[in-house]
Design an enzyme around this catalytic site. Sequence first.
Site, mmCIF file in Angstrom:
data_model
loop_
_atom_site.group_PDB
_atom_site.id
_atom_site.type_symbol
_atom_site.label_atom_id
_atom_site.label_comp_id
_atom_site.label_asym_id
_atom_site.label_seq_id
_atom_site.Cartn_x
_atom_site.Cartn_y
_atom_site.Cartn_z
ATOM 1 N N LYS A 169 0.667 -1.131 0.052
ATOM 2 C CA LYS A 169 0.027 -0.091 -0.128
ATOM 3 C C LYS A 169 0.780 1.435 0.115
ATOM 4 O O LYS A 169 0.294 2.322 0.380
ATOM 5 C CB LYS A 169 -0.938 -0.039 1.168
ATOM 6 C CG LYS A 169 -0.204 0.014 2.742
ATOM 7 C CD LYS A 169 -0.967 0.419 3.697
ATOM 8 C CE LYS A 169 -0.290 0.360 5.054
ATOM 9 N NZ LYS A 169 -1.167 1.017 6.059
ATOM 10 N N SER A 192 -9.898 2.216 -2.447
ATOM 11 C CA SER A 192 -9.309 3.631 -1.805
ATOM 12 C C SER A 192 -9.794 4.845 -2.568
ATOM 13 O O SER A 192 -10.190 5.037 -3.784
ATOM 14 C CB SER A 192 -7.710 3.380 -1.956
ATOM 15 O OG SER A 192 -7.416 4.616 -1.747
ATOM 16 N N THR A 221 -8.005 6.910 -3.484
ATOM 17 C CA THR A 221 -6.844 7.135 -4.424
ATOM 18 C C THR A 221 -7.514 6.982 -5.626
ATOM 19 O O THR A 221 -7.035 7.548 -6.702
ATOM 20 C CB THR A 221 -5.844 6.305 -4.096
ATOM 21 O OG1 THR A 221 -4.473 7.010 -4.899
ATOM 22 C CG2 THR A 221 -5.747 4.896 -4.410
ATOM 23 N N TYR A 229 0.131 2.197 -7.288
ATOM 24 C CA TYR A 229 -0.514 1.443 -6.368
ATOM 25 C C TYR A 229 -2.026 1.935 -6.571
ATOM 26 O O TYR A 229 -2.801 1.137 -6.593
ATOM 27 C CB TYR A 229 -0.162 2.281 -4.854
ATOM 28 C CG TYR A 229 -1.285 2.145 -3.990
ATOM 29 C CD1 TYR A 229 -1.591 0.669 -3.266
ATOM 30 C CD2 TYR A 229 -2.143 3.002 -3.465
ATOM 31 C CE1 TYR A 229 -2.667 0.542 -2.263
ATOM 32 C CE2 TYR A 229 -2.905 2.737 -2.410
ATOM 33 C CZ TYR A 229 -3.332 1.636 -1.909
ATOM 34 O OH TYR A 229 -4.116 1.575 -1.076
ATOM 35 N N LYS A 253 -5.727 -0.373 -7.432
ATOM 36 C CA LYS A 253 -6.924 -0.285 -7.051
ATOM 37 C C LYS A 253 -8.146 -0.148 -8.011
ATOM 38 O O LYS A 253 -9.042 -0.726 -8.199
ATOM 39 C CB LYS A 253 -7.114 0.789 -5.855
ATOM 40 C CG LYS A 253 -6.204 0.470 -4.762
ATOM 41 C CD LYS A 253 -6.724 -0.810 -3.946
ATOM 42 C CE LYS A 253 -5.725 -1.357 -2.845
ATOM 43 N NZ LYS A 253 -6.183 -2.392 -1.897
ATOM 44 N N ASN A 313 -9.028 8.164 4.856
ATOM 45 C CA ASN A 313 -7.872 8.128 5.783
ATOM 46 C C ASN A 313 -8.020 7.413 7.100
ATOM 47 O O ASN A 313 -8.262 8.295 8.154
ATOM 48 C CB ASN A 313 -7.332 9.426 5.928
ATOM 49 C CG ASN A 313 -6.894 10.032 4.539
ATOM 50 O OD1 ASN A 313 -7.849 10.516 3.724
ATOM 51 N ND2 ASN A 313 -5.655 10.307 4.321
HETATM 52 N N1 LIG Z 1 -4.401 2.330 5.485
HETATM 53 C C1 LIG Z 1 -4.811 3.174 4.408
HETATM 54 O O1 LIG Z 1 -4.451 4.405 4.377
HETATM 55 C C2 LIG Z 1 -5.441 2.384 3.342
HETATM 56 C C3 LIG Z 1 -6.346 3.467 2.416
HETATM 57 C C4 LIG Z 1 -6.978 3.032 1.423
HETATM 58 C C5 LIG Z 1 -6.923 1.612 1.183
HETATM 59 N N2 LIG Z 1 -6.268 0.593 2.017
HETATM 60 C C6 LIG Z 1 -6.307 -0.764 1.754
HETATM 61 O O2 LIG Z 1 -6.653 -1.471 2.785
HETATM 62 C C7 LIG Z 1 -5.953 -2.671 2.865
HETATM 63 C C8 LIG Z 1 -5.634 -2.726 4.241
HETATM 64 O O3 LIG Z 1 -4.547 -1.799 4.492
HETATM 65 P P1 LIG Z 1 -3.676 -1.683 5.817
HETATM 66 O O4 LIG Z 1 -3.807 -0.239 5.998
HETATM 67 O O5 LIG Z 1 -4.510 -2.657 6.663
HETATM 68 O O6 LIG Z 1 -2.339 -2.325 5.263
HETATM 69 P P2 LIG Z 1 -1.416 -3.327 6.173
HETATM 70 O O7 LIG Z 1 -0.104 -3.298 5.348
HETATM 71 O O8 LIG Z 1 -1.196 -2.938 7.453
HETATM 72 O O9 LIG Z 1 -2.363 -4.473 5.742
HETATM 73 C C9 LIG Z 1 -2.201 -5.366 4.767
HETATM 74 C C10 LIG Z 1 -1.624 -6.913 5.234
HETATM 75 O O10 LIG Z 1 -1.534 -7.602 4.096
HETATM 76 C C11 LIG Z 1 -0.745 -8.457 4.043
HETATM 77 N N3 LIG Z 1 -0.336 -8.939 2.841
HETATM 78 C C12 LIG Z 1 -0.044 -8.012 1.899
HETATM 79 N N4 LIG Z 1 0.348 -8.945 0.697
HETATM 80 C C13 LIG Z 1 -0.100 -9.991 1.111
HETATM 81 C C14 LIG Z 1 -0.002 -11.251 0.256
HETATM 82 N N5 LIG Z 1 0.157 -11.397 -1.173
HETATM 83 N N6 LIG Z 1 -0.609 -12.574 0.940
HETATM 84 C C15 LIG Z 1 -0.916 -12.360 2.276
HETATM 85 N N7 LIG Z 1 -0.876 -11.262 2.713
HETATM 86 C C16 LIG Z 1 -0.427 -10.241 2.305
HETATM 87 C C17 LIG Z 1 0.472 -7.557 4.815
HETATM 88 O O11 LIG Z 1 1.184 -8.619 5.601
HETATM 89 C C18 LIG Z 1 -0.475 -6.839 5.805
HETATM 90 O O12 LIG Z 1 -0.660 -7.301 7.111
HETATM 91 C C19 LIG Z 1 -5.035 -2.540 1.474
HETATM 92 O O13 LIG Z 1 -5.547 -3.333 0.491
HETATM 93 C C20 LIG Z 1 -4.777 -1.072 1.399
HETATM 94 O O14 LIG Z 1 -4.436 -1.079 0.077
HETATM 95 C C21 LIG Z 1 -5.673 1.405 2.910
#
Ligand SMILES: NC(=O)c1ccc[n+]([C@@H]2O[C@H](COP(=O)([O-])OP(=O)(O)OC[C@H]3O[C@@H](n4cnc5c(N)ncnc54)[C@H](O)[C@@H]3O)[C@@H](O)[C@H]2O)c1
Length: 336
Positions: A83, A123, A125, A147, A151, A177
């Site tokens: 991400k 997202s 985004t 990224y 999405k 956010n």
């Molecule tokens: N945090 C933000 O600001 C935000 C905003 C919009 C969208 N998102 C989306 O929400 C989702 C979760 O985000 P988050 O903030 O909890 O991120 P994060 O990185 O804390 O959690 C993602 C998890 O996925 C795991 N992971 C990644 N690739 C993997 C794979 N191939 N197999 C198994 N596990 C895998 C990572 O180890 C991690 O634990 C993501 O898809 C992210 O793109 C997050």
Amino acid sequence: MILLTGATGYIGSHTWLALLAAGHRVLGVDDFSNSSPRVLERLRTLAGEEPRFERANVADAAAVEGLFARHPIRAVVHFAALKAVADSTRRPLAYYANNLGGLLSVCQAMQRHDCRSLVFSSSATVYGRPERLPIREDAPLAATNPYGSTKLMGEQILRDLQASEPGWALACLRYFNPVGAHESGLIGEDPRGTPNNLMPYVAQVAIGRRPQLQVFGNDYATHDGTGVRDYLHVCDLADGHVAALRHLLDARESITVNLGTGKGHSVLEVVRAYAEASGRPVPYTFAPRRAGDVDACYADATLARERLHWQARHGLPRMCEDSWRWQRNNPQGFEA
Ligand SMILES: NC(=O)c1ccc[n+]([C@@H]2O[C@H](COP(=O)([O-])OP(=O)(O)OC[C@H]3O[C@@H](n4cnc5c(N)ncnc54)[C@H](O)[C@@H]3O)[C@@H](O)[C@H]2O)c1
């Protein structure tokens, strides 16, 4: 049983608890590429039961097939993805392989096992540089980095799947956010290296891990010149997933929806609220704008309220208080 991918990550871990509280059985999956196995111990304490968990890479189609063969999975909440925006511009192929490879192998296994309800982490985004505020779901879409492209393409894959087989119920949730932490202070956001997002950075300044915050840009067209974003408590976001899943399972209807509060806060408002919540100073200096940042970005949250019967409950002070409790109790995150 609900399959939760990316389950030990920031949003995944909070959603895991929300799903259990709503009475779901949950199987968590993660490869720990951006999270710690210690999250599982904390979840055990909070849930009062042993979390069902398997370590797997969801981009590995055989591993995902194995999960479906071993467990009676009726729906998937798919968080697993890389991400970090800047990292994605340096390693685009890793982002496409992981984020799209993961989505494809999950959908293919679902298809084979006749499991057709999926919640996908999209997202805000996907709106690129928004033309109008607040942002409605029918606003034009654009990706400004790899990224964001993953999405946008992820949503497209799901639209195509839906068109090819109407039996699917798919939710694309466009998060604004997410910030804050569980009120227990036992789980929260634990960024590796330098935080990419504002609130974890501010938290590390308040605890003394970093000397000061750099505020990128003070000449934006906002009330105090600093960038405005729609901050959303991660527990509200988790509840949004429970609501989306309910909608898919009960109404069998696909939906693409914003999850935000509908209210924007500037960087300086966040800094002040955090200093207040923590009782610590948050020194900052101004630095030039970062390429690609927009003046303001906040959701029109009407659709989620009307269709999912969900709306955010917590305001900025509560987001800062919960973030601070997590930061204070775990100054080095899960690795302490
Ligand atoms: N945090 C933000 O600001 C935000 C905003 C919009 C969208 N998102 C989306 O929400 C989702 C979760 O985000 P988050 O903030 O909890 O991120 P994060 O990185 O804390 O959690 C993602 C998890 O996925 C795991 N992971 C990644 N690739 C993997 C794979 N191939 N197999 C198994 N596990 C895998 C990572 O180890 C991690 O634990 C993501 O898809 C992210 O793109 C997050």
